[in-house]
Design an enzyme around this catalytic site. Structure first.
Site, short mmCIF file in Angstrom:
data_model
loop_
_atom_site.label_atom_id
_atom_site.label_comp_id
_atom_site.label_asym_id
_atom_site.label_seq_id
_atom_site.Cartn_x
_atom_site.Cartn_y
_atom_site.Cartn_z
N HIS A 68 -3.47 -25.46 -29.68
CA HIS A 68 -4.70 -25.80 -28.97
C HIS A 68 -5.76 -24.70 -29.06
O HIS A 68 -5.44 -23.51 -29.13
CB HIS A 68 -4.39 -26.06 -27.48
CG HIS A 68 -3.88 -24.83 -26.78
ND1 HIS A 68 -4.71 -23.95 -26.15
CD2 HIS A 68 -2.63 -24.34 -26.64
CE1 HIS A 68 -4.00 -22.97 -25.63
NE2 HIS A 68 -2.73 -23.18 -25.92
N HIS A 101 -7.62 -20.72 -45.74
CA HIS A 101 -6.44 -21.44 -46.19
C HIS A 101 -5.26 -21.07 -45.30
O HIS A 101 -4.86 -19.90 -45.25
CB HIS A 101 -6.14 -21.09 -47.66
CG HIS A 101 -4.93 -21.78 -48.21
ND1 HIS A 101 -4.50 -21.60 -49.50
CD2 HIS A 101 -4.04 -22.66 -47.66
CE1 HIS A 101 -3.42 -22.34 -49.72
NE2 HIS A 101 -3.12 -22.97 -48.61
C1 LIG Z 1 0.42 -10.10 -49.56
C2 LIG Z 1 0.34 -10.37 -51.05
C3 LIG Z 1 -1.01 -11.05 -51.38
C4 LIG Z 1 0.35 -8.99 -51.71
O1 LIG Z 1 0.24 -9.13 -53.07
P1 LIG Z 1 -0.17 -7.83 -53.94
O2 LIG Z 1 -1.54 -7.39 -53.52
O3 LIG Z 1 0.03 -8.21 -55.38
O4 LIG Z 1 0.80 -6.72 -53.44
P2 LIG Z 1 2.15 -6.16 -54.12
O5 LIG Z 1 3.00 -7.29 -54.61
O6 LIG Z 1 1.73 -5.09 -55.09
O7 LIG Z 1 2.90 -5.50 -52.88
C5 LIG Z 1 2.48 -4.30 -52.27
C6 LIG Z 1 3.58 -3.87 -51.30
O8 LIG Z 1 3.62 -4.80 -50.20
C7 LIG Z 1 4.92 -5.44 -50.12
N1 LIG Z 1 4.69 -6.85 -49.82
C8 LIG Z 1 3.92 -7.73 -50.52
N2 LIG Z 1 3.92 -8.93 -49.93
C9 LIG Z 1 4.71 -8.82 -48.84
C10 LIG Z 1 5.10 -9.74 -47.84
N3 LIG Z 1 4.65 -10.99 -47.84
N4 LIG Z 1 5.91 -9.29 -46.85
C11 LIG Z 1 6.36 -8.01 -46.84
N5 LIG Z 1 6.02 -7.08 -47.78
C12 LIG Z 1 5.21 -7.49 -48.76
C13 LIG Z 1 5.54 -5.24 -51.50
O9 LIG Z 1 6.94 -5.26 -51.43
C14 LIG Z 1 4.98 -3.88 -51.89
O10 LIG Z 1 5.71 -2.88 -51.20
P3 LIG Z 1 6.00 -1.44 -51.88
O11 LIG Z 1 4.66 -0.83 -52.11
O12 LIG Z 1 6.82 -0.74 -50.84
O13 LIG Z 1 6.73 -1.73 -53.14
C15 LIG Z 1 1.49 -11.29 -51.58
O14 LIG Z 1 2.70 -10.59 -51.69
C16 LIG Z 1 1.73 -12.50 -50.69
O15 LIG Z 1 2.48 -12.46 -49.71
N6 LIG Z 1 1.06 -13.63 -51.03
C17 LIG Z 1 1.11 -14.88 -50.27
C18 LIG Z 1 1.53 -16.03 -51.18
C19 LIG Z 1 1.55 -17.34 -50.44
O16 LIG Z 1 1.56 -17.42 -49.24
N7 LIG Z 1 1.51 -18.42 -51.19
C20 LIG Z 1 1.38 -19.75 -50.63
C21 LIG Z 1 0.69 -20.66 -51.61
S1 LIG Z 1 0.26 -22.18 -50.89
#
Ligand SMILES: CC(C)(COP(=O)(O)OP(=O)(O)OC[C@H]1O[C@@H](n2cnc3c(N)ncnc32)[C@H](O)[C@@H]1OP(=O)(O)O)[C@@H](O)C(=O)NCCC(=O)NCCS
Length: 207
Positions: free
Chosen positions: A134, A143
């Site tokens: 709510h 998104h």
């Molecule tokens: C948050 C996000 C955008 C980061 O991506 P990025 O900028 O490429 O970052 P990296 O993959 O280089 O990760 C950086 C650090 O954060 C950590 N990390 C990334 N995503 C994380 C998450 N969701 N939860 C916990 N830790 C996360 C990685 O392990 C890494 O840690 P380290 O430095 O200790 O090795 C991505 O991981 C994510 O979660 N995307 C969401 C995807 C999604 O929801 N898709 C749905 C489609 S409908």
């Protein structure tokens, strides 16, 4: 039958088209990778955005089926300028309370629930099985990924992406152009432009 032009012939486009079909639309896809891309699932891609601009009168409405928030915003603004009505695609298996205020170009996917007195602004995606409780307010072109839970009175800023499976506690304010990583638990307000991840969500990047 109402004719809808859907821009974006990728996987997200297929999801949008499947809902448009349930709503009784005849579907025509446009994608800037045409003619390299000629189909999207069972549907034909018939041109690119330029050819859509030339055939606007052939359609009752349009929808931008692009997951990237910034690109979706840019294309929807162009179509609005061209005076083509922008549809909302609300899955019949979602639940949107009658008091919810909806902008245009909104996608609500199956089993999502949007509760009483929430506001969903233009171009927002409320993805599969997400729960918007709510009095939430989603600003333009954000998104909410599959399986996200927003508790009551949460606000989400423009162009923000809340990653799959995340949860946000009540009365939290998430800024604009924020990225909330998959599976995060947000318990504090988040200023604009940050990437946060984890439980509880912590900042890993500044814009
Ligand atoms: C948050 C996000 C955008 C980061 O991506 P990025 O900028 O490429 O970052 P990296 O993959 O280089 O990760 C950086 C650090 O954060 C950590 N990390 C990334 N995503 C994380 C998450 N969701 N939860 C916990 N830790 C996360 C990685 O392990 C890494 O840690 P380290 O430095 O200790 O090795 C991505 O991981 C994510 O979660 N995307 C969401 C995807 C999604 O929801 N898709 C749905 C489609 S409908």
């Amino acid at each position: 039958m109402k004719r809808i032009a859907i821009v974006g012939g990728g996987g997200h486009g297929k999801v949008c088209a499947s809902i448009a079909e349930q709503l009784g639309y005849e579907i025509y896809f446009f994608d800037d990778h045409y003619p390299s891309i000629k189909t999207c699932g069972k549907w034909h891609v018939i041109g690119n955005t330029e050819s859509l601009q030339r055939s606007l009168n052939d359609f009752d409405s349009a929808f931008v089926a692009i997951g990237n928030n910034v690109v979706r915003l840019a294309i929807q603004l162009k179509l609005e300028l061209a005076k083509l009505p922008i549809a909302n695609l609300i899955s019949p298996s979602s639940s949107v309370h009658e008091t919810v205020k909806l902008g245009s170009g909104i996608l609500v996917v199956g089993n999502a629930c949007i509760n009483i007195d929430s506001v969903i602004s233009d171009g927002c995606i409320v993805n599969t099985n997400s729960s918007i409780d709510h009095d939430c307010k989603l600003d333009r072109f954000c998104h909410i990924s599959p399986g996200v839970s927003l508790a009551g009175e949460v606000t989400v800023g423009e162009l923000t992406w809340v990653g799959i499976g995340s949860s946000v506690i009540q009365q939290t304010s998430i800024g604009s152009e924020v990225m909330v990583g998959a599976g995060s638990v947000v318990i504090d307000n988040i200023p604009n432009g940050l990437t946060v991840v984890g439980c509880p969500a912590k900042v890993i990047k500044y814009k």
